[in-house]
Design a protein around this motif. Sequence first.
Motif, mmCIF file in Angstrom:
data_model
loop_
_atom_site.group_PDB
_atom_site.id
_atom_site.type_symbol
_atom_site.label_atom_id
_atom_site.label_comp_id
_atom_site.label_asym_id
_atom_site.label_seq_id
_atom_site.Cartn_x
_atom_site.Cartn_y
_atom_site.Cartn_z
ATOM 1 N N ARG A 126 -1.274 1.034 -5.176
ATOM 2 C CA ARG A 126 -0.493 -0.097 -4.969
ATOM 3 C C ARG A 126 0.910 0.240 -5.499
ATOM 4 O O ARG A 126 1.956 -0.482 -5.187
ATOM 5 N N SER A 127 1.265 1.433 -5.733
ATOM 6 C CA SER A 127 2.883 1.962 -5.952
ATOM 7 C C SER A 127 2.703 3.393 -5.807
ATOM 8 O O SER A 127 1.940 4.050 -5.937
ATOM 9 N N GLY A 128 3.871 4.046 -5.360
ATOM 10 C CA GLY A 128 3.876 5.523 -5.290
ATOM 11 C C GLY A 128 5.395 5.675 -4.596
ATOM 12 O O GLY A 128 6.152 4.614 -4.142
ATOM 13 N N PRO A 129 5.535 6.941 -4.440
ATOM 14 C CA PRO A 129 7.102 7.033 -3.690
ATOM 15 C C PRO A 129 7.278 6.777 -2.289
ATOM 16 O O PRO A 129 8.228 6.452 -1.942
ATOM 17 N N TRP A 130 6.113 6.710 -1.742
ATOM 18 C CA TRP A 130 6.203 6.199 -0.236
ATOM 19 C C TRP A 130 5.451 5.113 0.274
ATOM 20 O O TRP A 130 4.135 5.069 -0.536
ATOM 21 N N VAL A 174 0.946 -1.160 -0.115
ATOM 22 C CA VAL A 174 -0.022 -0.091 -0.221
ATOM 23 C C VAL A 174 0.919 1.180 0.006
ATOM 24 O O VAL A 174 1.555 1.160 0.953
ATOM 25 N N ALA A 175 0.991 1.709 -1.018
ATOM 26 C CA ALA A 175 1.639 3.140 -1.179
ATOM 27 C C ALA A 175 0.750 4.704 -1.283
ATOM 28 O O ALA A 175 -0.313 4.524 -1.382
ATOM 29 N N ILE A 176 1.567 5.563 -0.827
ATOM 30 C CA ILE A 176 1.144 7.042 -1.206
ATOM 31 C C ILE A 176 1.437 7.562 -2.376
ATOM 32 O O ILE A 176 2.666 7.802 -2.457
ATOM 33 N N ARG A 177 0.405 7.626 -3.321
ATOM 34 C CA ARG A 177 0.940 7.945 -4.623
ATOM 35 C C ARG A 177 1.219 9.418 -4.886
ATOM 36 O O ARG A 177 1.854 9.962 -5.377
ATOM 37 N N SER A 178 0.360 10.374 -3.906
ATOM 38 C CA SER A 178 0.324 11.555 -3.973
ATOM 39 C C SER A 178 -0.588 12.152 -2.801
ATOM 40 O O SER A 178 -1.188 11.467 -2.392
ATOM 41 N N SER A 179 -0.429 13.239 -2.608
ATOM 42 C CA SER A 179 -0.860 13.996 -1.423
ATOM 43 C C SER A 179 -1.404 15.621 -1.657
ATOM 44 O O SER A 179 -0.867 15.955 -2.730
ATOM 45 N N GLY A 184 -1.023 24.099 26.732
ATOM 46 C CA GLY A 184 -2.416 23.890 25.892
ATOM 47 C C GLY A 184 -2.308 23.894 24.308
ATOM 48 O O GLY A 184 -1.159 24.195 23.712
ATOM 49 N N LEU A 185 -3.397 23.459 23.813
ATOM 50 C CA LEU A 185 -3.473 23.440 22.375
ATOM 51 C C LEU A 185 -3.535 24.624 21.642
ATOM 52 O O LEU A 185 -4.403 25.571 22.160
ATOM 53 N N VAL A 186 -2.942 24.965 20.213
ATOM 54 C CA VAL A 186 -3.613 25.791 19.569
ATOM 55 C C VAL A 186 -4.086 25.104 18.383
ATOM 56 O O VAL A 186 -3.716 24.440 17.676
ATOM 57 N N VAL A 187 -5.514 25.303 18.132
ATOM 58 C CA VAL A 187 -6.423 24.582 17.180
ATOM 59 C C VAL A 187 -6.323 25.561 15.814
ATOM 60 O O VAL A 187 -5.984 26.678 15.367
ATOM 61 N N GLY A 188 -6.437 24.739 15.045
ATOM 62 C CA GLY A 188 -6.566 25.227 13.436
ATOM 63 C C GLY A 188 -7.392 24.440 12.610
ATOM 64 O O GLY A 188 -8.162 23.559 12.595
ATOM 65 N N GLU A 189 -7.423 24.983 11.130
ATOM 66 C CA GLU A 189 -8.009 24.273 10.089
ATOM 67 C C GLU A 189 -7.281 23.629 9.242
ATOM 68 O O GLU A 189 -6.124 23.900 9.053
ATOM 69 N N ALA A 190 -7.773 22.587 8.534
ATOM 70 C CA ALA A 190 -7.131 21.917 7.513
ATOM 71 C C ALA A 190 -7.907 20.919 6.527
ATOM 72 O O ALA A 190 -9.044 20.642 7.112
ATOM 73 N N VAL A 191 -7.879 20.969 5.476
ATOM 74 C CA VAL A 191 -8.304 19.912 4.517
ATOM 75 C C VAL A 191 -7.292 19.360 3.746
ATOM 76 O O VAL A 191 -6.349 20.149 3.095
ATOM 77 N N ALA A 192 -7.141 17.865 3.769
ATOM 78 C CA ALA A 192 -5.941 17.311 3.192
ATOM 79 C C ALA A 192 -6.444 16.086 2.746
ATOM 80 O O ALA A 192 -7.463 15.379 2.889
ATOM 81 N N ALA A 193 -5.613 15.429 1.724
ATOM 82 C CA ALA A 193 -5.721 14.203 1.238
ATOM 83 C C ALA A 193 -4.665 13.385 0.997
ATOM 84 O O ALA A 193 -3.415 13.876 0.377
ATOM 85 N N VAL A 194 -4.588 12.137 1.047
ATOM 86 C CA VAL A 194 -3.471 11.089 0.482
ATOM 87 C C VAL A 194 -4.301 10.160 -0.451
ATOM 88 O O VAL A 194 -5.495 9.869 -0.125
#
Length: 361
Positions: free
Chosen positions: A203-207, A6-11, A189-199
Amino acid sequence: GVSATVAIRSSAVVCAAGAGPAEVARTLADGPPRTVTHSTGGRDFPYFAIPIMPGGDWLTRAEVAAASIAGQIGPLPPETPLFVASSSFQMGWFESCPEPLELPRATASFALRLQAWLGLNGTCRCHSNACISGFSALAAAHAMIARGWIDEALVVGFEMANASTLAGFASLAMLSPSACRPFDADRDGLVVGEAVAAVHLARSGPWRLAGIATGLDTHSATAPAPGGAPLAEAIGIALTMAGAAPGTIDLVKLQAAGSPAADLAEAGALRTTFAGRMPPLVSLKPALGHTLGASSIAELAALLACLDAGFTPATAGFTRPDPEIGLFPAVDRSSAPVRRALLDLVGFGGGVAAAVVERTS
Protein backbone atom coordinates in the motif's frame (compact mmCIF):
# COMPACT_ATOMS: atom_id res chain seq x y z
CA GLY A 1 -14.77 -0.33 -6.24
CA VAL A 2 -11.04 0.16 -6.75
CA SER A 3 -9.81 2.74 -4.27
CA ALA A 4 -6.70 1.83 -2.28
CA THR A 5 -3.27 2.91 -3.46
CA VAL A 6 -1.14 0.10 -4.89
CA ALA A 7 2.57 0.79 -4.74
CA ILE A 8 5.78 -0.95 -5.73
CA ARG A 9 7.66 -1.22 -2.47
CA SER A 10 10.72 -2.96 -3.91
CA SER A 11 11.85 -5.01 -6.87
CA ALA A 12 14.39 -7.68 -7.76
CA VAL A 13 15.85 -9.02 -10.97
CA VAL A 14 18.31 -11.60 -12.25
CA CYS A 15 19.00 -11.40 -15.97
CA ALA A 16 21.81 -11.19 -18.52
CA ALA A 17 22.56 -7.66 -17.30
CA GLY A 18 23.25 -8.79 -13.75
CA ALA A 19 21.78 -9.74 -10.38
CA GLY A 20 19.99 -6.98 -8.52
CA PRO A 21 18.43 -3.69 -9.65
CA ALA A 22 21.55 -1.63 -8.91
CA GLU A 23 23.84 -3.93 -10.89
CA VAL A 24 21.41 -4.05 -13.81
CA ALA A 25 21.20 -0.24 -13.81
CA ARG A 26 25.00 0.02 -13.90
CA THR A 27 25.12 -2.38 -16.83
CA LEU A 28 22.44 -0.52 -18.76
CA ALA A 29 24.25 2.76 -18.12
CA ASP A 30 27.28 1.36 -19.95
CA GLY A 31 25.52 -0.50 -22.77
CA PRO A 32 24.05 -3.93 -23.44
CA PRO A 33 25.76 -7.12 -22.20
CA ARG A 34 27.10 -9.66 -24.67
CA THR A 35 24.90 -12.48 -25.88
CA VAL A 36 25.71 -16.16 -26.02
CA THR A 37 24.85 -18.43 -28.94
CA HIS A 38 21.96 -20.86 -28.99
CA SER A 39 21.70 -23.41 -31.79
CA THR A 40 18.47 -24.89 -33.04
CA GLY A 41 17.58 -26.57 -36.32
CA GLY A 42 21.18 -26.29 -37.50
CA ARG A 43 21.21 -22.49 -37.12
CA ASP A 44 22.81 -20.22 -34.53
CA PHE A 45 20.94 -17.40 -32.78
CA PRO A 46 22.03 -14.84 -30.17
CA TYR A 47 20.60 -15.41 -26.70
CA PHE A 48 20.68 -13.40 -23.44
CA ALA A 49 21.51 -15.96 -20.75
CA ILE A 50 21.60 -15.40 -17.00
CA PRO A 51 25.29 -15.68 -16.05
CA ILE A 52 24.60 -18.29 -13.35
CA MET A 53 26.39 -21.63 -13.77
CA PRO A 54 26.54 -21.54 -17.59
CA GLY A 55 25.76 -25.01 -18.87
CA GLY A 56 24.80 -26.15 -15.37
CA ASP A 57 21.84 -28.21 -14.21
CA TRP A 58 18.57 -26.44 -15.07
CA LEU A 59 16.88 -27.00 -11.73
CA THR A 60 19.92 -25.85 -9.74
CA ARG A 61 20.25 -22.71 -11.87
CA ALA A 62 16.56 -21.96 -11.29
CA GLU A 63 16.93 -22.38 -7.53
CA VAL A 64 20.01 -20.13 -7.43
CA ALA A 65 18.12 -17.44 -9.37
CA ALA A 66 15.13 -17.72 -7.02
CA ALA A 67 17.40 -17.46 -3.99
CA SER A 68 18.91 -14.29 -5.42
CA ILE A 69 15.43 -12.80 -5.88
CA ALA A 70 14.47 -13.70 -2.30
CA GLY A 71 17.64 -12.10 -0.97
CA GLN A 72 17.09 -8.90 -2.94
CA ILE A 73 13.48 -8.49 -1.78
CA GLY A 74 14.30 -9.36 1.83
CA PRO A 75 12.13 -11.10 4.42
CA LEU A 76 8.39 -11.19 3.78
CA PRO A 77 5.62 -12.63 5.92
CA PRO A 78 5.43 -16.32 4.92
CA GLU A 79 1.75 -15.96 4.09
CA THR A 80 2.40 -13.23 1.48
CA PRO A 81 0.35 -14.11 -1.64
CA LEU A 82 2.49 -15.12 -4.62
CA PHE A 83 1.61 -14.44 -8.26
CA VAL A 84 3.81 -16.32 -10.73
CA ALA A 85 4.05 -15.37 -14.41
CA SER A 86 5.74 -17.59 -16.99
CA SER A 87 5.26 -18.80 -20.53
CA SER A 88 7.29 -21.99 -20.08
CA PHE A 89 7.49 -22.75 -16.33
CA GLN A 90 9.75 -25.83 -15.93
CA MET A 91 9.96 -26.85 -19.60
CA GLY A 92 13.76 -26.73 -19.50
CA TRP A 93 13.77 -29.13 -16.57
CA PHE A 94 11.52 -31.57 -18.44
CA GLU A 95 13.90 -31.48 -21.39
CA SER A 96 16.82 -32.45 -19.16
CA CYS A 97 15.08 -35.36 -17.43
CA PRO A 98 15.71 -38.94 -18.61
CA GLU A 99 12.84 -40.83 -20.20
CA PRO A 100 10.30 -42.01 -19.29
CA LEU A 101 9.15 -38.79 -17.62
CA GLU A 102 5.95 -38.69 -15.62
CA LEU A 103 4.51 -35.22 -16.14
CA PRO A 104 2.65 -33.48 -13.31
CA ARG A 105 -1.06 -32.89 -13.66
CA ALA A 106 -0.34 -29.24 -14.33
CA THR A 107 2.97 -27.76 -15.44
CA ALA A 108 2.16 -24.73 -13.31
CA SER A 109 2.74 -26.97 -10.25
CA PHE A 110 6.35 -25.80 -10.58
CA ALA A 111 5.16 -22.57 -9.00
CA LEU A 112 4.81 -24.41 -5.68
CA ARG A 113 8.49 -25.35 -5.84
CA LEU A 114 9.33 -21.73 -6.64
CA GLN A 115 7.17 -20.61 -3.72
CA ALA A 116 9.12 -22.88 -1.36
CA TRP A 117 12.44 -21.50 -2.66
CA LEU A 118 11.14 -18.00 -1.86
CA GLY A 119 10.21 -19.01 1.68
CA LEU A 120 6.48 -18.43 1.22
CA ASN A 121 3.52 -20.65 2.05
CA GLY A 122 0.43 -18.55 1.33
CA THR A 123 -1.86 -18.59 -1.68
CA CYS A 124 -0.14 -19.07 -5.04
CA ARG A 125 -1.61 -18.09 -8.40
CA CYS A 126 -0.18 -18.71 -11.86
CA HIS A 127 -0.51 -16.62 -15.01
CA SER A 128 0.59 -17.89 -18.40
CA ASN A 129 -0.47 -15.59 -21.21
CA ALA A 130 2.63 -15.59 -23.41
CA CYS A 131 4.56 -12.31 -23.36
CA ILE A 132 2.03 -10.38 -21.25
CA SER A 133 1.99 -12.99 -18.46
CA GLY A 134 3.73 -10.61 -16.05
CA PHE A 135 1.24 -7.81 -16.60
CA SER A 136 -1.64 -10.30 -16.21
CA ALA A 137 -0.21 -11.28 -12.82
CA LEU A 138 0.39 -7.64 -11.87
CA ALA A 139 -3.15 -6.71 -12.84
CA ALA A 140 -4.62 -9.49 -10.68
CA ALA A 141 -2.49 -8.58 -7.67
CA HIS A 142 -3.21 -4.86 -8.20
CA ALA A 143 -6.96 -5.47 -8.23
CA MET A 144 -6.90 -7.56 -5.06
CA ILE A 145 -4.85 -5.00 -3.11
CA ALA A 146 -6.88 -2.06 -4.43
CA ARG A 147 -10.12 -3.71 -3.32
CA GLY A 148 -8.73 -4.46 0.13
CA TRP A 149 -8.79 -8.23 -0.28
CA ILE A 150 -5.05 -8.52 0.43
CA ASP A 151 -2.50 -6.08 1.84
CA GLU A 152 0.56 -7.04 -0.21
CA ALA A 153 1.75 -9.49 -2.86
CA LEU A 154 4.91 -10.74 -4.51
CA VAL A 155 4.66 -10.91 -8.29
CA VAL A 156 7.37 -13.03 -9.92
CA GLY A 157 8.22 -13.34 -13.61
CA PHE A 158 10.09 -16.55 -14.39
CA GLU A 159 11.63 -17.55 -17.72
CA MET A 160 14.57 -19.94 -17.93
CA ALA A 161 16.20 -21.48 -20.97
CA ASN A 162 14.48 -24.29 -22.83
CA ALA A 163 14.99 -25.65 -26.31
CA SER A 164 11.28 -25.99 -27.09
CA THR A 165 10.56 -22.26 -26.98
CA LEU A 166 13.58 -21.40 -29.11
CA ALA A 167 12.75 -24.09 -31.66
CA GLY A 168 9.17 -22.87 -31.87
CA PHE A 169 10.12 -19.26 -32.56
CA ALA A 170 12.82 -20.36 -35.01
CA SER A 171 10.33 -22.49 -36.93
CA LEU A 172 8.10 -19.43 -37.31
CA ALA A 173 11.08 -17.39 -38.57
CA MET A 174 10.63 -14.96 -35.67
CA LEU A 175 14.22 -14.97 -34.36
CA SER A 176 16.88 -12.54 -35.48
CA PRO A 177 20.16 -14.18 -36.49
CA SER A 178 22.13 -11.16 -35.30
CA ALA A 179 20.58 -8.55 -32.97
CA CYS A 180 17.44 -6.89 -31.63
CA ARG A 181 16.75 -3.71 -33.63
CA PRO A 182 13.69 -1.99 -32.13
CA PHE A 183 11.70 0.17 -34.56
CA ASP A 184 14.65 -0.02 -36.97
CA ALA A 185 14.17 -0.29 -40.73
CA ASP A 186 16.42 -3.38 -40.70
CA ARG A 187 14.74 -5.16 -37.80
CA ASP A 188 14.45 -8.87 -38.49
CA GLY A 189 13.15 -10.57 -35.37
CA LEU A 190 13.47 -11.28 -31.67
CA VAL A 191 16.46 -12.06 -29.52
CA VAL A 192 15.22 -14.17 -26.61
CA GLY A 193 16.62 -14.27 -23.09
CA GLU A 194 16.29 -15.53 -19.53
CA ALA A 195 15.09 -13.58 -16.51
CA VAL A 196 13.73 -14.13 -13.04
CA ALA A 197 12.34 -10.95 -11.51
CA ALA A 198 9.92 -9.80 -8.84
CA VAL A 199 8.05 -6.76 -7.60
CA HIS A 200 6.70 -6.44 -4.08
CA LEU A 201 3.33 -4.70 -4.20
CA ALA A 202 1.98 -3.06 -1.06
CA ARG A 203 0.00 0.00 0.00
CA SER A 204 3.01 2.29 0.10
CA GLY A 205 6.32 2.56 -1.70
CA PRO A 206 8.45 4.89 -3.84
CA TRP A 207 6.48 4.11 -7.01
CA ARG A 208 2.73 3.83 -7.47
CA LEU A 209 1.29 1.31 -9.90
CA ALA A 210 -1.29 3.85 -10.95
CA GLY A 211 -3.00 2.03 -13.80
CA ILE A 212 -2.81 -1.31 -15.56
CA ALA A 213 -4.85 -2.95 -18.29
CA THR A 214 -4.67 -6.08 -20.41
CA GLY A 215 -6.56 -6.90 -23.57
CA LEU A 216 -6.78 -9.19 -26.56
CA ASP A 217 -5.99 -8.45 -30.18
CA THR A 218 -8.01 -10.93 -32.26
CA HIS A 219 -6.60 -9.86 -35.63
CA SER A 220 -4.47 -12.99 -35.99
CA ALA A 221 -2.97 -15.79 -33.89
CA THR A 222 0.54 -14.65 -34.79
CA ALA A 223 0.36 -10.96 -35.75
CA PRO A 224 -1.30 -7.87 -34.23
CA ALA A 225 -3.77 -5.56 -35.93
CA PRO A 226 -1.63 -3.35 -38.19
CA GLY A 227 -2.87 -0.05 -36.77
CA GLY A 228 -2.48 -1.15 -33.16
CA ALA A 229 -6.05 -0.29 -32.14
CA PRO A 230 -6.34 -2.99 -29.40
CA LEU A 231 -3.10 -1.82 -27.80
CA ALA A 232 -4.23 1.81 -28.03
CA GLU A 233 -7.41 0.82 -26.20
CA ALA A 234 -5.43 -0.89 -23.40
CA ILE A 235 -3.18 2.16 -23.09
CA GLY A 236 -6.24 4.40 -22.85
CA ILE A 237 -7.73 2.27 -20.07
CA ALA A 238 -4.47 2.32 -18.11
CA LEU A 239 -4.18 6.10 -18.46
CA THR A 240 -7.78 6.60 -17.35
CA MET A 241 -7.28 4.34 -14.33
CA ALA A 242 -4.19 6.36 -13.43
CA GLY A 243 -6.02 9.66 -13.89
CA ALA A 244 -3.26 10.67 -16.29
CA ALA A 245 -3.61 12.57 -19.54
CA PRO A 246 -1.28 11.49 -22.36
CA GLY A 247 0.56 14.80 -22.09
CA THR A 248 1.65 13.97 -18.51
CA ILE A 249 3.64 10.87 -19.55
CA ASP A 250 7.38 11.59 -19.36
CA LEU A 251 8.63 8.30 -20.85
CA VAL A 252 7.35 5.27 -22.72
CA LYS A 253 9.03 1.94 -22.15
CA LEU A 254 8.35 0.21 -25.44
CA GLN A 255 7.67 -3.41 -26.23
CA ALA A 256 9.79 -2.89 -29.39
CA ALA A 257 11.34 -6.33 -29.67
CA GLY A 258 12.41 -5.94 -33.29
CA SER A 259 9.48 -7.87 -34.74
CA PRO A 260 8.48 -6.33 -38.08
CA ALA A 261 4.71 -6.56 -37.55
CA ALA A 262 4.53 -5.98 -33.78
CA ASP A 263 6.79 -2.93 -33.83
CA LEU A 264 4.64 -1.38 -36.54
CA ALA A 265 1.40 -2.03 -34.63
CA GLU A 266 2.90 -0.61 -31.44
CA ALA A 267 3.95 2.55 -33.26
CA GLY A 268 0.41 2.96 -34.57
CA ALA A 269 -1.00 2.64 -31.06
CA LEU A 270 1.42 5.24 -29.73
CA ARG A 271 0.60 7.71 -32.50
CA THR A 272 -3.10 7.24 -31.72
CA THR A 273 -2.49 7.86 -28.02
CA PHE A 274 -0.08 10.77 -28.12
CA ALA A 275 -1.04 12.50 -31.38
CA GLY A 276 1.28 15.48 -31.80
CA ARG A 277 3.32 15.13 -28.59
CA MET A 278 5.34 11.93 -28.42
CA PRO A 279 7.23 11.36 -25.14
CA PRO A 280 10.78 9.98 -25.16
CA LEU A 281 10.84 6.28 -26.07
CA VAL A 282 13.11 3.51 -24.80
CA SER A 283 13.34 -0.22 -25.44
CA LEU A 284 15.17 -2.49 -23.00
CA LYS A 285 15.03 -5.67 -25.08
CA PRO A 286 18.33 -4.98 -26.91
CA ALA A 287 19.97 -5.10 -23.47
CA LEU A 288 17.94 -7.79 -21.69
CA GLY A 289 16.59 -9.88 -24.54
CA HIS A 290 12.92 -10.69 -24.90
CA THR A 291 12.34 -12.63 -21.70
CA LEU A 292 8.85 -13.66 -22.76
CA GLY A 293 6.59 -14.42 -19.75
CA ALA A 294 9.02 -12.65 -17.41
CA SER A 295 9.52 -9.58 -19.59
CA SER A 296 6.86 -7.40 -17.93
CA ILE A 297 8.38 -7.84 -14.48
CA ALA A 298 12.04 -7.88 -15.54
CA GLU A 299 11.73 -4.72 -17.63
CA LEU A 300 9.69 -2.94 -14.97
CA ALA A 301 12.33 -3.74 -12.35
CA ALA A 302 15.16 -2.70 -14.68
CA LEU A 303 13.47 0.53 -15.72
CA LEU A 304 12.71 1.61 -12.14
CA ALA A 305 16.29 0.81 -11.14
CA CYS A 306 17.59 3.12 -13.86
CA LEU A 307 15.12 5.88 -13.01
CA ASP A 308 16.01 5.59 -9.32
CA ALA A 309 19.66 5.97 -10.34
CA GLY A 310 18.75 9.20 -12.14
CA PHE A 311 18.84 8.23 -15.80
CA THR A 312 16.95 6.67 -18.69
CA PRO A 313 19.13 4.18 -20.57
CA ALA A 314 19.87 4.42 -24.26
CA THR A 315 18.16 2.11 -26.73
CA ALA A 316 20.75 -0.11 -28.40
CA GLY A 317 20.28 -1.50 -31.88
CA PHE A 318 18.44 1.45 -33.43
CA THR A 319 20.42 2.97 -36.30
CA ARG A 320 18.15 3.42 -39.34
CA PRO A 321 14.66 4.90 -38.96
CA ASP A 322 11.74 3.15 -40.62
CA PRO A 323 9.62 5.78 -42.40
CA GLU A 324 6.54 3.59 -41.98
CA ILE A 325 7.00 3.65 -38.19
CA GLY A 326 8.14 7.27 -37.99
CA LEU A 327 9.20 7.04 -34.33
CA PHE A 328 12.68 7.21 -32.87
CA PRO A 329 13.77 5.49 -29.64
CA ALA A 330 16.34 7.50 -27.72
CA VAL A 331 19.83 6.31 -28.60
CA ASP A 332 21.56 8.38 -25.91
CA ARG A 333 21.33 8.07 -22.16
CA SER A 334 19.23 10.85 -20.61
CA SER A 335 19.14 12.43 -17.18
CA ALA A 336 15.82 14.20 -17.78
CA PRO A 337 13.50 13.71 -14.78
CA VAL A 338 10.76 11.10 -15.12
CA ARG A 339 7.81 11.34 -12.78
CA ARG A 340 5.35 9.21 -14.72
CA ALA A 341 6.08 6.44 -17.23
CA LEU A 342 3.99 4.23 -19.47
CA LEU A 343 4.97 0.64 -20.23
CA ASP A 344 3.27 -1.28 -23.01
CA LEU A 345 3.37 -4.81 -24.38
CA VAL A 346 2.34 -6.60 -27.55
CA GLY A 347 2.30 -10.36 -26.96
CA PHE A 348 2.48 -13.38 -29.24
CA GLY A 349 -1.00 -14.86 -29.61
CA GLY A 350 -2.84 -11.54 -29.30
CA GLY A 351 -2.20 -10.31 -25.78
CA VAL A 352 -1.80 -6.56 -25.29
CA ALA A 353 -1.13 -4.70 -22.06
CA ALA A 354 -0.17 -1.33 -20.62
CA ALA A 355 0.76 0.03 -17.20
CA VAL A 356 1.39 3.47 -15.74
CA VAL A 357 3.84 3.98 -12.88
CA GLU A 358 4.47 7.26 -11.08
CA ARG A 359 6.67 8.50 -8.28
CA THR A 360 4.93 8.95 -4.96
CA SER A 361 7.20 11.78 -3.80
